[in-house]
Motif scaffolding. Sequence first.
Motif, PDB file in Angstrom:
ATOM      1  N   SER A  21       0.837  -1.191   0.000  1.00 33.16           N
ATOM      2  CA  SER A  21       0.000   0.000   0.000  1.00 33.16           C
ATOM      3  C   SER A  21       0.876   1.247   0.000  1.00 33.16           C
ATOM      4  O   SER A  21       2.105   1.166  -0.106  1.00 33.16           O
ATOM      5  CB  SER A  21      -0.929  -0.020   1.214  1.00 33.16           C
ATOM      6  OG  SER A  21      -1.813   1.083   1.170  1.00 33.16           O
ATOM      7  N   HIS A  22       0.219   2.380   0.071  1.00 39.00           N
ATOM      8  CA  HIS A  22       0.885   3.680   0.198  1.00 39.00           C
ATOM      9  C   HIS A  22       0.022   4.507   1.134  1.00 39.00           C
ATOM     10  O   HIS A  22      -0.605   5.480   0.712  1.00 39.00           O
ATOM     11  CB  HIS A  22       1.015   4.359  -1.171  1.00 39.00           C
ATOM     12  CG  HIS A  22       1.678   3.497  -2.196  1.00 39.00           C
ATOM     13  ND1 HIS A  22       3.031   3.475  -2.381  1.00 39.00           N
ATOM     14  CD2 HIS A  22       1.173   2.576  -3.055  1.00 39.00           C
ATOM     15  CE1 HIS A  22       3.342   2.592  -3.325  1.00 39.00           C
ATOM     16  NE2 HIS A  22       2.227   2.029  -3.746  1.00 39.00           N
ATOM     17  N   PRO A  23      -0.066   4.103   2.421  1.00 33.57           N
ATOM     18  CA  PRO A  23      -1.140   4.645   3.262  1.00 33.57           C
ATOM     19  C   PRO A  23      -1.056   6.145   3.516  1.00 33.57           C
ATOM     20  O   PRO A  23      -2.103   6.791   3.608  1.00 33.57           O
ATOM     21  CB  PRO A  23      -1.008   3.844   4.563  1.00 33.57           C
ATOM     22  CG  PRO A  23       0.319   3.176   4.512  1.00 33.57           C
ATOM     23  CD  PRO A  23       0.683   3.026   3.073  1.00 33.57           C
ATOM     24  N   PHE A  24       0.134   6.713   3.623  1.00 35.11           N
ATOM     25  CA  PHE A  24       0.187   8.146   3.925  1.00 35.11           C
ATOM     26  C   PHE A  24      -0.318   8.975   2.743  1.00 35.11           C
ATOM     27  O   PHE A  24      -1.265   9.754   2.848  1.00 35.11           O
ATOM     28  CB  PHE A  24       1.621   8.564   4.304  1.00 35.11           C
ATOM     29  CG  PHE A  24       1.651   9.864   5.065  1.00 35.11           C
ATOM     30  CD1 PHE A  24       1.787   9.864   6.438  1.00 35.11           C
ATOM     31  CD2 PHE A  24       1.487  11.080   4.411  1.00 35.11           C
ATOM     32  CE1 PHE A  24       1.773  11.057   7.158  1.00 35.11           C
ATOM     33  CE2 PHE A  24       1.473  12.271   5.116  1.00 35.11           C
ATOM     34  CZ  PHE A  24       1.617  12.266   6.487  1.00 35.11           C
ATOM     35  N   LEU A  25       0.306   8.751   1.607  1.00 33.17           N
ATOM     36  CA  LEU A  25      -0.075   9.533   0.429  1.00 33.17           C
ATOM     37  C   LEU A  25      -1.521   9.254   0.011  1.00 33.17           C
ATOM     38  O   LEU A  25      -2.227  10.154  -0.470  1.00 33.17           O
ATOM     39  CB  LEU A  25       0.887   9.211  -0.719  1.00 33.17           C
ATOM     40  CG  LEU A  25       0.687  10.022  -1.989  1.00 33.17           C
ATOM     41  CD1 LEU A  25       0.820  11.510  -1.715  1.00 33.17           C
ATOM     42  CD2 LEU A  25       1.696   9.587  -3.045  1.00 33.17           C
ATOM     43  N   SER A  26      -1.977   8.011   0.203  1.00 33.25           N
ATOM     44  CA  SER A  26      -3.365   7.691  -0.150  1.00 33.25           C
ATOM     45  C   SER A  26      -4.336   8.583   0.595  1.00 33.25           C
ATOM     46  O   SER A  26      -5.340   9.030   0.040  1.00 33.25           O
ATOM     47  CB  SER A  26      -3.674   6.225   0.169  1.00 33.25           C
ATOM     48  OG  SER A  26      -2.889   5.383  -0.621  1.00 33.25           O
TER      49      SER A  26
ATOM     50  N   HIS B  82      -3.626  14.444   9.315  1.00 35.22           N
ATOM     51  CA  HIS B  82      -5.016  14.059   9.544  1.00 35.22           C
ATOM     52  C   HIS B  82      -5.587  13.345   8.323  1.00 35.22           C
ATOM     53  O   HIS B  82      -6.335  12.374   8.451  1.00 35.22           O
ATOM     54  CB  HIS B  82      -5.849  15.303   9.893  1.00 35.22           C
ATOM     55  CG  HIS B  82      -7.221  14.987  10.384  1.00 35.22           C
ATOM     56  ND1 HIS B  82      -8.348  15.623   9.905  1.00 35.22           N
ATOM     57  CD2 HIS B  82      -7.654  14.090  11.300  1.00 35.22           C
ATOM     58  CE1 HIS B  82      -9.407  15.132  10.512  1.00 35.22           C
ATOM     59  NE2 HIS B  82      -9.021  14.202  11.375  1.00 35.22           N
ATOM     60  N   SER B  83      -5.190  13.784   7.121  1.00 35.90           N
ATOM     61  CA  SER B  83      -5.641  13.088   5.906  1.00 35.90           C
ATOM     62  C   SER B  83      -5.137  11.648   5.912  1.00 35.90           C
ATOM     63  O   SER B  83      -5.874  10.713   5.592  1.00 35.90           O
ATOM     64  CB  SER B  83      -5.125  13.807   4.658  1.00 35.90           C
ATOM     65  OG  SER B  83      -5.744  15.062   4.499  1.00 35.90           O
ATOM     66  N   ALA B  84      -3.860  11.461   6.280  1.00 42.06           N
ATOM     67  CA  ALA B  84      -3.304  10.109   6.329  1.00 42.06           C
ATOM     68  C   ALA B  84      -4.025   9.264   7.378  1.00 42.06           C
ATOM     69  O   ALA B  84      -4.318   8.083   7.150  1.00 42.06           O
ATOM     70  CB  ALA B  84      -1.806  10.166   6.630  1.00 42.06           C
ATOM     71  N   ALA B  85      -4.330   9.884   8.520  1.00 49.29           N
ATOM     72  CA  ALA B  85      -5.044   9.152   9.576  1.00 49.29           C
ATOM     73  C   ALA B  85      -6.407   8.677   9.084  1.00 49.29           C
ATOM     74  O   ALA B  85      -6.885   7.604   9.470  1.00 49.29           O
ATOM     75  CB  ALA B  85      -5.198  10.039  10.814  1.00 49.29           C
ATOM     76  N   LYS B  86      -7.032   9.475   8.206  1.00 52.21           N
ATOM     77  CA  LYS B  86      -8.340   9.055   7.676  1.00 52.21           C
ATOM     78  C   LYS B  86      -8.199   7.810   6.805  1.00 52.21           C
ATOM     79  O   LYS B  86      -9.094   6.975   6.757  1.00 52.21           O
ATOM     80  CB  LYS B  86      -8.967  10.200   6.884  1.00 52.21           C
ATOM     81  CG  LYS B  86      -9.468  11.339   7.758  1.00 52.21           C
ATOM     82  CD  LYS B  86     -10.228  12.338   6.901  1.00 52.21           C
ATOM     83  CE  LYS B  86      -9.826  13.745   7.213  1.00 52.21           C
ATOM     84  NZ  LYS B  86     -10.441  14.727   6.324  1.00 52.21           N
ATOM     85  N   TRP B  87      -7.054   7.706   6.091  1.00 54.62           N
ATOM     86  CA  TRP B  87      -6.849   6.477   5.305  1.00 54.62           C
ATOM     87  C   TRP B  87      -6.580   5.294   6.237  1.00 54.62           C
ATOM     88  O   TRP B  87      -7.078   4.187   6.000  1.00 54.62           O
ATOM     89  CB  TRP B  87      -5.701   6.647   4.308  1.00 54.62           C
ATOM     90  CG  TRP B  87      -5.592   5.492   3.369  1.00 54.62           C
ATOM     91  CD1 TRP B  87      -4.838   4.377   3.529  1.00 54.62           C
ATOM     92  CD2 TRP B  87      -6.301   5.326   2.130  1.00 54.62           C
ATOM     93  NE1 TRP B  87      -5.009   3.511   2.464  1.00 54.62           N
ATOM     94  CE2 TRP B  87      -5.911   4.074   1.591  1.00 54.62           C
ATOM     95  CE3 TRP B  87      -7.224   6.095   1.424  1.00 54.62           C
ATOM     96  CZ2 TRP B  87      -6.399   3.588   0.381  1.00 54.62           C
ATOM     97  CZ3 TRP B  87      -7.704   5.610   0.212  1.00 54.62           C
ATOM     98  CH2 TRP B  87      -7.303   4.370  -0.296  1.00 54.62           C
ATOM     99  N   TYR B  88      -5.812   5.503   7.297  1.00 56.86           N
ATOM    100  CA  TYR B  88      -5.625   4.436   8.295  1.00 56.86           C
ATOM    101  C   TYR B  88      -7.002   3.973   8.801  1.00 56.86           C
ATOM    102  O   TYR B  88      -7.256   2.779   8.962  1.00 56.86           O
ATOM    103  CB  TYR B  88      -4.816   4.951   9.490  1.00 56.86           C
ATOM    104  CG  TYR B  88      -3.310   4.988   9.341  1.00 56.86           C
ATOM    105  CD1 TYR B  88      -2.702   5.347   8.148  1.00 56.86           C
ATOM    106  CD2 TYR B  88      -2.492   4.667  10.415  1.00 56.86           C
ATOM    107  CE1 TYR B  88      -1.315   5.413   8.041  1.00 56.86           C
ATOM    108  CE2 TYR B  88      -1.102   4.721  10.325  1.00 56.86           C
ATOM    109  CZ  TYR B  88      -0.521   5.107   9.124  1.00 56.86           C
ATOM    110  OH  TYR B  88       0.851   5.166   9.039  1.00 56.86           O
ATOM    111  N   ALA B  89      -7.872   4.945   9.060  1.00 53.47           N
ATOM    112  CA  ALA B  89      -9.199   4.597   9.582  1.00 53.47           C
ATOM    113  C   ALA B  89     -10.013   3.823   8.542  1.00 53.47           C
ATOM    114  O   ALA B  89     -10.722   2.870   8.874  1.00 53.47           O
ATOM    115  CB  ALA B  89      -9.937   5.871  10.004  1.00 53.47           C
TER     116      ALA B  89
END
Length: 574
Positions: free
Chosen positions: A71-76, A215-222
Amino acid sequence: MTDPTTSILVAGAVLTLDAHDTRATALAVDDSTGRILAVGSSEDCRAAAPDATVTDLGTHVLLPGFVDAHSHPFLSGVVTQEPVHWIAPYVGFPTWKDVTDEFTRVDAATPDGHPVFFNGVDRMLQGAPILTADVLDRYFPTRPAVVLDNSGHLAYFNSAVIAGNGWDATPPPDPVGGSYSRDDTGHLTGLAFETPAVLGAANVVIAEVVPHPLHSAAKWYALMARNGVTLTSEHAYDTPFLQGYEALATRPGCPIRVGLYHMSIGDDPGAVVESSAPDMLWKQGVKLWADGSPWVGTAALSFPYLESEAVAAAQIPIGPSGESNMNYTRSELDGILDEFGGQGWQFAFHCNGDVGLDVVLDCYEAALERHGLLGTDHRWRVEHCGAGRGDQFDRAARIGVTISLAPFQFIYWGDLLDGQLFPPDIGSQWQRFAAAWQAGVQPSLHNDGAVSPPIPLLNIQTAVTRTTPSGAVHGANQALTMDQALRAHTINGARQLGRDHDLGTIEVGKLADLVELSADPMTVDPHELTSRVEVRGTWVAGRRVDLPAFLADVQAIDPAPHRRLATADTHRCC
Ligand SMILES: [Zn+2]
């Protein structure tokens, strides 16, 4: 005597996915370590942890947390989550009309002068035109607007972006490794090709649109956690991302563990990464790109595309492309493998074409031989493998190479692959799940970050049924069993990420990373998996994940030190 440090989860079933395929109904966890103390019946667990707090999940079913192996969770998060607008065909925008309706809605809803950023337009799937500045100006006549192509190789931008950068008076030179399209007079037409040019066009706008990239990256983690994922990896890591990943990994409620693959083209790819939460964040290896994407004609293939409407619309050369689509010469690859293989890193190699896979396996085998690694547990990987064949997977297995497959290619492009892009004998066989399993490469499954939504249950359903969302079956001979698909999305991914000793199955001594499902996937019709089985939560190290708390916690972090992560010059296509 009380023992407040243990807990027991009782469920309708616990699918351990261990080597004996054990089914249990409870597990006990040591809360101080997050490790599993006992697995069995609720009586077994009470005997092992007599004073534990007991939580009864009723008929729900526990499995090891899903692993999204690539994956690419931060940039996603940065490029898909609000305030960016995600307009990919499979997140609610199947046609160009849906996209333009969204353009109109967003333009009306956004304050005057504010820039807008969209991601995921797919000309092939949505029937979209080439979004030159002229086209975008119709929807965004005054405000800056940037649209990323779903392929990640291309950005579209309007006249306000050109003017805002002063590029109307002085068009920029092409950066190394990228280019801008120009008209006869040399003025930009609003297309940026490849990462350096895409960044040149997008950076200013995205920095303004995304004020809190963490916060955008955290939303992808979520989003991953809501779909049952507890473990993933970053396949385009470079040093500037460390502070963002570290900030998320060290939050007490972080829901996702991330292994990092350092881009071979990045800053100091052999650098050691020290995290203060090494269980949540660690460097796993080095990443290389063999070829490109089948949707834009840059995969290294031994066979031509069909002369079809879809291929013509996507402006894909018929080919066959062969090794001309390789990003490196063999001797360049040998050099990279020698440098970082000699340092002991695992490799992961992006590769879609069958010609590409031959080259990768040639280079891998020779490098493994040179470094005395043949026959060892090196776990060097190949990613995606859209056109990979059974005989190639057999060869990979012989040299200990493991494969991570990409069901999203089959899910979203499967109907086009079989008969539009390629003849059925090739197109129906795209993503050979069964051949990989039978070869013994212990394949994992992945979604590749922003390329597709992270939905393991949909991948599993698809791998078992070989059925696309249209209902069409392509290559039923390449179906996995439910048990195989579940293992591909759990223990096999954990193994590729070097975490099979403590994750990937539910066993005594391992960390209690779990997904809670509303029903048992082994007992539902696989065609109805995603409609009958819901993710009801995840656990990381025995702690139930609380996503609203995690998101609030990250939102409260001062965004200033992390702001540049929206524009870090590390963006690399999947
Ligand atoms: Zn990727």
